[in-house]
Design a protein around this motif. Structure first.
Motif, short mmCIF file in Angstrom:
data_model
loop_
_atom_site.label_atom_id
_atom_site.label_comp_id
_atom_site.label_asym_id
_atom_site.label_seq_id
_atom_site.Cartn_x
_atom_site.Cartn_y
_atom_site.Cartn_z
N UNK A 136 -4.12 7.72 -10.95
CA UNK A 136 -4.70 6.48 -10.11
C UNK A 136 -3.64 5.67 -10.14
N UNK A 137 -3.37 4.56 -9.21
CA UNK A 137 -2.67 3.49 -9.29
C UNK A 137 -2.58 2.64 -10.38
N UNK A 138 -1.47 2.05 -11.11
CA UNK A 138 -1.34 1.34 -12.00
C UNK A 138 -1.92 -0.17 -11.88
N UNK A 139 -2.40 -0.75 -12.86
CA UNK A 139 -2.69 -2.05 -12.67
C UNK A 139 -1.63 -3.03 -13.38
N UNK A 140 -0.84 -2.35 -14.37
CA UNK A 140 -0.09 -3.12 -15.20
C UNK A 140 -0.81 -3.94 -16.11
N UNK A 141 -1.72 -3.41 -16.82
CA UNK A 141 -2.55 -4.10 -17.91
C UNK A 141 -2.63 -3.29 -18.93
N UNK A 142 -3.12 -3.51 -20.14
CA UNK A 142 -3.49 -2.94 -21.22
C UNK A 142 -4.90 -2.97 -21.39
N UNK A 143 -5.66 -1.70 -21.15
CA UNK A 143 -6.94 -1.37 -21.15
C UNK A 143 -7.36 0.08 -21.55
N UNK A 144 -8.46 0.33 -21.65
CA UNK A 144 -9.09 1.69 -21.96
C UNK A 144 -10.53 1.44 -21.24
N UNK A 145 -10.96 2.32 -20.06
CA UNK A 145 -12.11 2.18 -19.36
C UNK A 145 -12.75 3.71 -19.43
N UNK A 146 -14.01 3.69 -20.05
CA UNK A 146 -14.66 4.88 -20.15
C UNK A 146 -16.00 4.83 -19.58
N UNK A 147 -16.21 5.15 -18.57
CA UNK A 147 -17.73 5.28 -17.60
C UNK A 147 -18.74 6.34 -18.42
N UNK A 148 -19.77 5.84 -18.55
CA UNK A 148 -20.99 6.94 -18.96
C UNK A 148 -21.19 8.12 -18.00
N UNK A 149 -21.48 9.28 -18.38
CA UNK A 149 -21.63 10.46 -17.43
C UNK A 149 -22.65 11.23 -17.97
N UNK A 150 -23.45 11.82 -17.08
CA UNK A 150 -24.81 12.77 -17.57
C UNK A 150 -24.00 14.03 -18.18
N UNK A 151 -22.95 14.37 -17.85
CA UNK A 151 -22.04 15.43 -18.30
C UNK A 151 -21.62 15.24 -19.86
N UNK A 152 -21.31 14.16 -19.94
CA UNK A 152 -20.95 13.77 -21.33
C UNK A 152 -22.10 13.74 -22.54
N UNK A 153 -23.23 13.35 -21.95
CA UNK A 153 -24.40 13.60 -22.73
C UNK A 153 -24.72 14.80 -23.17
N UNK A 154 -24.80 15.65 -21.91
CA UNK A 154 -25.00 17.15 -22.14
C UNK A 154 -24.15 18.07 -23.08
N UNK A 155 -22.97 17.47 -23.24
CA UNK A 155 -22.02 18.02 -24.14
C UNK A 155 -22.03 17.74 -25.50
N UNK A 156 -22.79 16.57 -25.94
CA UNK A 156 -22.92 16.14 -27.33
C UNK A 156 -24.32 16.93 -27.91
N UNK A 157 -24.23 17.96 -28.13
CA UNK A 157 -25.49 18.63 -28.78
C UNK A 157 -26.05 18.45 -30.05
#
Length: 412
Positions: free
Chosen positions: A349-370
């Motif tokens: 993806x295009x760079x924003x030239x900032x320092x950041x970490x963005x993690x969005x929630x996902x139903x797939x993430x929840x189903x993988x954490x048994x």
């Protein structure tokens, strides 16, 4: 005696009692070892006040019935003395996952009964365990941790050492609900923790306007993970895995994008038929895996490549084995290295030239954490995203929940 003469002293007594119950706080911190490098404080009275005000403001909770387990013992009857400030700490040179706190006990036997009623298993020597929570009863105190490895050291440093380490809450927390403090020698870096209606903020600055615009841009990209880090931030995160990584690999910039996908995984096993002939058996299962691209800019790409080879992170097929999600491909360019998943490559993806970490929630993430409990899954499903941002000496982290009828303090 004239009843009117009793009103004034009664009001004074009630006012004094209200002050000590609701506002007076013992700011002495007795349960923080000298070798703690991170301290988390929670203002318990402020938390209770915020809970009560939120409860009063939401009448829909008033009629909510609570299901009680008759065999269980409530926290108020657990034998624990509720502190004014809950003191959670991490010890220097221990694993990042190891966190501890110490609580005072009004009645150790009552506390032991409370643990047993909540399915804690006795491990002997007054140590109890349930899942990843360990508790050791030491006289009139309980040491609680995500590990039992440092129990004896904590016991010696806090209860047996003649050199007591007493600190004040004013060193770490001011007007916020809580704080996270990083200690390096005499230097203390404090971050406030605030619980709002549908988000938790952790920050060391009030200037968060720039970070809000970065969050908005990251959300537009609609990726599960979107991150950019400079050399200083890479160094801070790399120390959890390999303290020499950032310097040895000479990496000064990271850009990463990832999405989650559910795929069918084939499992091949071998057995024998009635005539002892070997037969192949195939079974299928659905797994969650990320598709990703990671760009590493380096001052000396050749030296970075050689360092990764020395660490045995690059195999004969040019796969970057330090990332467990295979297969992938690592390539060298004039600017650095790029690692991409090969099953379903995604563009950077295009760079924003900032320092950041963005993690969005996902139903797939929840189903993988048994391994998560039902309550942990409920909390995780309620999240919208987690964001970390850094600009110069300003740091900001937001844990954003989905909007709901109730504020977080009543939901969680």
């Amino acid at each position: 005696m004239n009843k009117k003469k009793l009103i004034v002293p009664l009001v004074i007594v009630l006012a004094v009692a209200l002050y000590f119950v609701c506002f007076y706080k013992d700011k002495t911190l007795k349960f923080v070892p000298k070798n703690a490098d991170v301290i988390v404080l929670i203002d318990v009275k402020k938390l209770m006040g915020q809970y009560i005000s939120s409860f009063i403001a939401h009448p829909s909770k008033w009629s909510g019935s609570r299901t009680k387990d008759k065999k269980g013992i409530s926290l108020k009857d657990s034998g624990i003395r509720i502190p004014d400030f809950l003191q959670i700490f991490h010890l220097k040179d221990t694993r990042f996952s190891e966190w501890y706190t110490v609580v005072e006990l009004k009645d150790p036997q009552q506390f032991s009964a409370y643990l047993k009623s909540n399915q804690f298993i006795s491990k002997g020597s007054d140590v109890f365990q349930k899942d990843q929570i360990f508790i050791k009863i030491v006289g009139g105190h309980g040491i609680v941790g995500t590990s039992a490895l440092a129990f004896e050291n904590i016991n010696q440093m806090i209860f047996q050492s003649s050199d007591k380490n007493t600190r004040s809450a004013d060193e770490f927390i001011h007007s916020s609900l809580g704080s996270i403090s990083f200690i390096s020698g005499e230097k203390i870096q404090n971050f406030s923790i605030d619980l709002k209606a549908d988000e938790i903020e952790i920050k060391n600055t009030e200037e968060t306007g720039n970070f809000s615009s970065v969050v908005a841009e990251a959300k537009k990209k609609k990726h599960f993970l979107d991150a950019e880090l400079d050399a200083e931030n890479i160094k801070k995160y790399a120390r959890f895995f390999d303290k020499k990584l950032a310097d040895s690999a000479q990496i000064y910039s990271l850009k990463s994008t990832a999405d989650l996908e559910q795929v069918n995984d084939t499992i091949i096993t071998y057995g024998y038929d009635d005539n002892f002939n070997e037969i192949e058996k195939k079974t299928y299962q659905k797994i969650i895996q990320p598709n990703y691209v990671i760009e590493l800019q380096s001052k000396a790409p050749e030296k970075s490549w050689q360092y990764f080879q020395h660490k045995k992170w690059i195999n004969a097929q040019n796969q970057f084995t330090a990332i467990p999600f295979q297969p992938n491909l690592i390539e060298k360019s004039n600017e650095g290295l790029i690692i991409t998943s090969t099953k379903k490559p995604i563009p950077s993806s295009p760079k924003l030239k900032e320092n950041y970490i963005f993690i969005a929630n996902s139903p797939l993430l929840l189903s993988s954490l048994s391994t998560l409990t039902a309550s942990e899954k409920r909390i995780l499903s309620d999240l919208e995203y987690v964001f970390y941002g850094n600009k110069a000496e300003s740091y900001w982290m937001k844990i954003k929940a989905k909007k709901g009828e109730l504020p977080l303090i009543l939901r969680w």
